[in-house]
Design a protein around this motif. Structure first.
Motif, short mmCIF file in Angstrom:
data_model
loop_
_atom_site.label_atom_id
_atom_site.label_comp_id
_atom_site.label_asym_id
_atom_site.label_seq_id
_atom_site.Cartn_x
_atom_site.Cartn_y
_atom_site.Cartn_z
N CYS A 102 -6.21 4.01 2.23
CA CYS A 102 -5.57 2.78 1.75
C CYS A 102 -5.46 1.82 2.95
CB CYS A 102 -4.20 3.07 1.15
SG CYS A 102 -2.99 3.70 2.32
N PRO A 103 -5.28 0.52 2.69
CA PRO A 103 -5.24 -0.44 3.81
C PRO A 103 -4.17 -0.09 4.86
CG PRO A 103 -5.39 -1.61 1.72
CD PRO A 103 -5.21 -0.15 1.39
N LEU A 104 -3.00 0.38 4.43
CA LEU A 104 -1.95 0.71 5.39
C LEU A 104 -2.42 1.79 6.36
CD1 LEU A 104 0.95 0.64 6.53
CD2 LEU A 104 1.60 2.28 4.75
N ARG A 107 -5.37 0.70 8.61
CA ARG A 107 -4.97 -0.12 9.76
C ARG A 107 -4.32 0.72 10.86
NH1 ARG A 107 -5.05 -5.83 9.97
NH2 ARG A 107 -6.46 -6.42 8.31
N VAL B 14 5.43 -2.08 2.03
CA VAL B 14 4.16 -2.40 1.36
C VAL B 14 4.33 -2.36 -0.16
CG1 VAL B 14 1.83 -1.52 0.94
CG2 VAL B 14 2.66 -1.70 3.28
N PHE B 119 -0.11 -3.84 16.24
CA PHE B 119 0.93 -3.82 15.20
C PHE B 119 1.61 -5.18 15.06
CE2 PHE B 119 1.36 0.98 16.10
CZ PHE B 119 0.47 1.29 15.09
N THR B 122 -0.68 -7.59 12.91
CA THR B 122 -1.00 -7.26 11.52
C THR B 122 0.21 -7.54 10.64
OG1 THR B 122 -2.43 -5.48 12.32
CG2 THR B 122 -1.87 -5.44 9.98
N GLU B 126 -1.74 -8.73 4.87
CA GLU B 126 -3.12 -8.33 5.16
C GLU B 126 -3.45 -6.99 4.52
OE1 GLU B 126 -4.35 -8.78 9.36
OE2 GLU B 126 -2.59 -10.03 9.53
N LEU B 127 -2.43 -6.21 4.23
CA LEU B 127 -2.65 -4.90 3.60
C LEU B 127 -2.77 -5.03 2.08
CD1 LEU B 127 -0.01 -2.83 5.61
CD2 LEU B 127 -2.36 -3.32 6.21
N ASP B 130 -7.06 -6.65 0.95
CA ASP B 130 -8.26 -6.08 1.55
C ASP B 130 -9.25 -5.79 0.42
OD1 ASP B 130 -10.15 -4.27 2.56
OD2 ASP B 130 -8.74 -3.42 3.99
N ARG B 133 -10.45 -2.31 -0.14
CA ARG B 133 -9.41 -1.33 -0.50
C ARG B 133 -8.39 -2.04 -1.38
NH1 ARG B 133 -11.11 -0.78 4.47
NH2 ARG B 133 -11.83 1.28 5.14
N PRO B 136 -2.90 -1.08 -2.16
CA PRO B 136 -2.25 -1.04 -0.85
C PRO B 136 -1.87 0.37 -0.39
CG PRO B 136 -0.80 -2.03 -2.48
CD PRO B 136 -2.12 -1.88 -3.13
#
Lengths: 157, 157
Positions: A102-104, A107, B14, B119, B122, B126-127, B130, B133, B136
């Protein structure tokens, strides 16, 4: 973010590298690194299992590095005692495996990959020849390790 | 290398960001993030103290983000629950302060500075956007959070 064990292992390897091949007994290494002797001995055993250090018994015995400082990376030392963790699978995905994170977690893992790369690209000898910082460990600014006792020492703790 | 508390806080933020302003009660947020409810509630309190989330009581109450997802960085969430550690002083230097870190701790801190920067750069939004993906958090691929119950819910746990 690095564990205490990693911190102690790095101090031990840097100190042995500074000794330039002269064996150091556990007691002197413990003093030079400011690490409790029992803890240090366990760390040295872990480093020995990964062929990073070796010990020799006898009056001139002690611990030495098994490889040249330029052949040992920070990452190798870290992985010997507390392997660097990457995210290969999303910790939330308990139902089925998916190929993409997943994006989290993607990253976070990207940031971890860069950190791992920095540790992989730094060798122990780079810590010994920094012109701005002539001493590899802060404590040696004040308290250089004493000379090895002439006899009766053992490599083990 | 990030703590469990940080992992849970990031999942919560998130998930709240994905809810796009609709309040989520602790029970639903716990289910969506796969975090034990008591633990999650403590994390939400920490996030609340840093003005990242807010709670509202009542039948349409629950937790929401206090800022827009594009205004919240990963570092802010991390620092709210388990502050990111840099090396400002060599951990071996117990005798007197020195201005420069030893090469070992200087290198480690340099790597940490880059991680902290990643960190800081970001943001939560942005999460959420995407393209590769679209979900999230991994779990939402399989198990989307249920709709809020129509009444009788409380923001608190």
């Amino acid at each position: 973010m690095l564990s205490q064990t990693v911190e102690y292992a790095l101090r031990a390897v840097v100190t042995l590298a500074s000794a330039e091949g002269r064996p150091m007994v556990t007691a002197n290494l413990a003093k030079a690194t400011d690490v409790p002797m029992g803890y240090l001995y366990k760390v040295l055993q872990q480093l020995g299992r990964r062929d990073l250090v070796q010990s020799q018994r006898g009056s001139k015995g002690g611990f030495t590095l098994r490889k040249k400082p330029e052949e040992i990376t920070l990452l190798e030392v870290i992985n010997a005692v507390d392997p660097f963790k990457r995210i290969h699978r999303c910790p939330m995905d308990q139902i089925q495996e998916v190929d993409v994170l997943c994006p989290l977690h993607h990253r976070i893992d990207e940031a971890m990959a860069n950190l791992e790369k920095a540790f992989r690209e730094t060798t122990i000898d780079e810590l010994l020849c920094d012109a701005e910082r002539p001493y590899p460990l802060c404590m040696t600014l004040h308290d250089a390790p004493e000379e090895e006792p002439a006899s009766g020492t053992q490599a083990g703790g």
